[in-house]
Write a protein that holds these residues in place. Structure first.
Motif, PDB file in Angstrom:
ATOM      1  N   MET A   1       0.940  -1.290   0.000  1.00 42.54           N
ATOM      2  CA  MET A   1       0.109  -0.044   0.008  1.00 42.54           C
ATOM      3  C   MET A   1       0.984   1.350   0.071  1.00 42.54           C
ATOM      4  N   VAL A   2       0.758   2.059  -1.085  1.00 46.77           N
ATOM      5  CA  VAL A   2       1.607   3.353  -1.006  1.00 46.77           C
ATOM      6  C   VAL A   2       0.654   4.505  -0.801  1.00 46.77           C
ATOM      7  N   ARG A   3       0.702   5.071   0.224  1.00 44.61           N
ATOM      8  CA  ARG A   3       0.074   6.147   0.587  1.00 44.61           C
ATOM      9  C   ARG A   3       0.701   7.744  -0.356  1.00 44.61           C
ATOM     10  N   VAL A   4      -0.332   8.507  -0.479  1.00 43.44           N
ATOM     11  CA  VAL A   4       0.228   9.615  -1.209  1.00 43.44           C
ATOM     12  C   VAL A   4      -0.359  11.003  -0.565  1.00 43.44           C
ATOM     13  N   SER A   5       0.412  11.952  -0.666  1.00 47.99           N
ATOM     14  CA  SER A   5       0.040  13.315  -0.204  1.00 47.99           C
ATOM     15  C   SER A   5      -0.549  13.924  -1.246  1.00 47.99           C
ATOM     16  N   PRO A   6      -1.423  15.242  -1.165  1.00 52.10           N
ATOM     17  CA  PRO A   6      -1.656  15.829  -2.249  1.00 52.10           C
ATOM     18  C   PRO A   6      -0.357  16.410  -3.247  1.00 52.10           C
ATOM     19  N   GLU A   7       0.687  16.761  -2.623  1.00 53.21           N
ATOM     20  CA  GLU A   7       2.073  16.989  -3.469  1.00 53.21           C
ATOM     21  C   GLU A   7       2.304  15.741  -4.319  1.00 53.21           C
ATOM     22  N   ASP A   8       2.410  14.808  -3.815  1.00 52.75           N
ATOM     23  CA  ASP A   8       2.591  13.612  -4.409  1.00 52.75           C
ATOM     24  C   ASP A   8       1.592  13.509  -5.789  1.00 52.75           C
ATOM     25  N   ILE A   9       0.265  13.685  -5.400  1.00 48.39           N
ATOM     26  CA  ILE A   9      -0.563  13.593  -6.678  1.00 48.39           C
ATOM     27  C   ILE A   9      -0.562  14.638  -7.648  1.00 48.39           C
ATOM     28  N   GLU A  10      -0.255  15.862  -7.351  1.00 48.73           N
ATOM     29  CA  GLU A  10       0.232  16.945  -8.187  1.00 48.73           C
ATOM     30  C   GLU A  10       1.465  16.594  -8.907  1.00 48.73           C
ATOM     31  N   ALA A  11       2.441  16.202  -8.462  1.00 46.15           N
ATOM     32  CA  ALA A  11       3.656  15.872  -9.231  1.00 46.15           C
ATOM     33  C   ALA A  11       3.275  14.690 -10.162  1.00 46.15           C
ATOM     34  N   ILE A  12       2.796  13.603  -9.645  1.00 40.89           N
ATOM     35  CA  ILE A  12       2.426  12.522 -10.570  1.00 40.89           C
ATOM     36  C   ILE A  12       1.374  13.130 -11.903  1.00 40.89           C
ATOM     37  N   ALA A  13       0.612  13.967 -11.563  1.00 34.62           N
ATOM     38  CA  ALA A  13      -0.292  14.501 -12.590  1.00 34.62           C
ATOM     39  C   ALA A  13       0.574  15.336 -13.603  1.00 34.62           C
ATOM     40  N   ASP A  14       1.448  16.133 -13.074  1.00 36.89           N
ATOM     41  CA  ASP A  14       2.127  16.904 -14.028  1.00 36.89           C
ATOM     42  C   ASP A  14       3.202  16.048 -14.780  1.00 36.89           C
ATOM     43  N   HIS A  15       3.680  14.911 -14.175  1.00 43.52           N
ATOM     44  CA  HIS A  15       4.515  14.018 -14.903  1.00 43.52           C
ATOM     45  C   HIS A  15       3.680  13.296 -15.949  1.00 43.52           C
ATOM     46  N   LEU A  16       2.599  12.921 -15.592  1.00 43.13           N
ATOM     47  CA  LEU A  16       1.940  12.392 -16.677  1.00 43.13           C
ATOM     48  C   LEU A  16       0.949  13.163 -17.574  1.00 43.13           C
ATOM     49  N   GLY A  17       1.173  14.395 -17.717  1.00 37.71           N
ATOM     50  CA  GLY A  17       0.423  15.536 -18.378  1.00 37.71           C
ATOM     51  C   GLY A  17      -0.923  15.258 -18.156  1.00 37.71           C
ATOM     52  N   ARG A  60       8.178   9.473  -7.954  1.00 36.25           N
ATOM     53  CA  ARG A  60       7.470   8.399  -7.079  1.00 36.25           C
ATOM     54  C   ARG A  60       7.208   8.935  -5.635  1.00 36.25           C
ATOM     55  N   PRO A  61       6.332   8.586  -5.036  1.00 37.87           N
ATOM     56  CA  PRO A  61       6.120   9.112  -3.540  1.00 37.87           C
ATOM     57  C   PRO A  61       7.102   8.656  -2.644  1.00 37.87           C
ATOM     58  N   GLU A  62       7.119   9.289  -1.491  1.00 40.81           N
ATOM     59  CA  GLU A  62       8.081   9.089  -0.393  1.00 40.81           C
ATOM     60  C   GLU A  62       8.125   7.679  -0.036  1.00 40.81           C
ATOM     61  N   LYS A  63       7.124   7.036   0.100  1.00 42.39           N
ATOM     62  CA  LYS A  63       7.078   5.905   0.654  1.00 42.39           C
ATOM     63  C   LYS A  63       7.882   4.773  -0.301  1.00 42.39           C
ATOM     64  N   CYS A  64       7.631   5.197  -1.610  1.00 42.36           N
ATOM     65  CA  CYS A  64       8.371   4.398  -2.689  1.00 42.36           C
ATOM     66  C   CYS A  64      10.143   4.798  -2.440  1.00 42.36           C
ATOM     67  N   ARG A  65      10.269   6.169  -2.424  1.00 46.57           N
ATOM     68  CA  ARG A  65      11.663   6.499  -2.333  1.00 46.57           C
ATOM     69  C   ARG A  65      12.496   6.148  -1.294  1.00 46.57           C
ATOM     70  N   THR A  66      11.783   5.627  -0.069  1.00 47.10           N
ATOM     71  CA  THR A  66      12.399   5.069   1.013  1.00 47.10           C
ATOM     72  C   THR A  66      12.462   3.583   0.955  1.00 47.10           C
ATOM     73  N   TRP A  67      11.901   2.703   0.026  1.00 53.34           N
ATOM     74  CA  TRP A  67      11.724   1.192  -0.076  1.00 53.34           C
ATOM     75  C   TRP A  67      13.204   0.931  -0.388  1.00 53.34           C
ATOM     76  N   PRO A  68      13.604   0.040   0.493  1.00 54.62           N
ATOM     77  CA  PRO A  68      13.280  -1.134   1.296  1.00 54.62           C
ATOM     78  C   PRO A  68      13.568  -0.792   2.541  1.00 54.62           C
ATOM     79  N   TYR A  69      13.952   0.655   2.986  1.00 51.44           N
ATOM     80  CA  TYR A  69      14.311   0.976   4.526  1.00 51.44           C
ATOM     81  C   TYR A  69      13.060   1.315   5.280  1.00 51.44           C
TER      82      TYR A  69
END
Length: 98
Positions: A1-17, A60-69
Motif C-alpha cells: 500500500m502506497v499512501r500519497v500526499s496532495p503534493e505527490d498527486i500533483e507531481a504525478i499528474a504533472d509528470h503524466l500530463g 514516485r511518492p516518499e514511501k517508494c523513495r524510501t523502500w526497502p528501508y
C-alpha cells in the motif's frame, strides 16, 4: 500500500500530463489516500514482470523513495527476506549505514 500526499498527486499528474482530477480517478484508490492496485495487487505504476520498473520513478511518492528501508521490513526478518526476493539490492542483515 502506497499512501500519497496532495503534493505527490500533483507531481504525478504533472509528470503524466494529466489533470489532478483525472489522475485521482485513474490511479488512486476509492479513498484517494493511496495508489490503486494494478494486476496481481501490484502498484498500478509498476511495469514489467521479471525486471520491474516504476512508471513514475522521477516523481514516485516518499514511501517508494524510501523502500526497502521501512521499519516494518527492517524489523521483520521474514518480510525482509520476501522483499529481498523482489529486489536484488537488498542484502538481509545489512542496513543502510552499516
Amino acid at each position: 500500500m502506497v499512501r500519497v500526499s496532495p503534493e505527490d498527486i500533483e507531481a504525478i499528474a504533472d509528470h503524466l500530463g494529466m489533470t489532478v482530477e483525472a489522475t485521482r480517478s485513474r490511479y488512486l484508490s476509492a479513498s484517494g489516500e493511496r495508489l490503486a492496485e494494478g494486476l496481481s495487487s501490484r502498484c498500478v505504476f509498476l511495469e514489467g514482470s521479471r525486471q520491474t520498473s516504476c512508471g513514475i520513478y522521477p516523481v514516485r511518492p516518499e514511501k517508494c523513495r524510501t523502500w526497502p528501508y521501512w521499519p516494518e521490513l527492517l524489523d521483520n526478518p521474514e518480510g525482509l527476506q520476501r522483499a529481498a526476493a523482489l529486489c536484488p539490492g537488498i542484502v538481509p542483515g545489512h542496513h543502510a549505514g552499516s
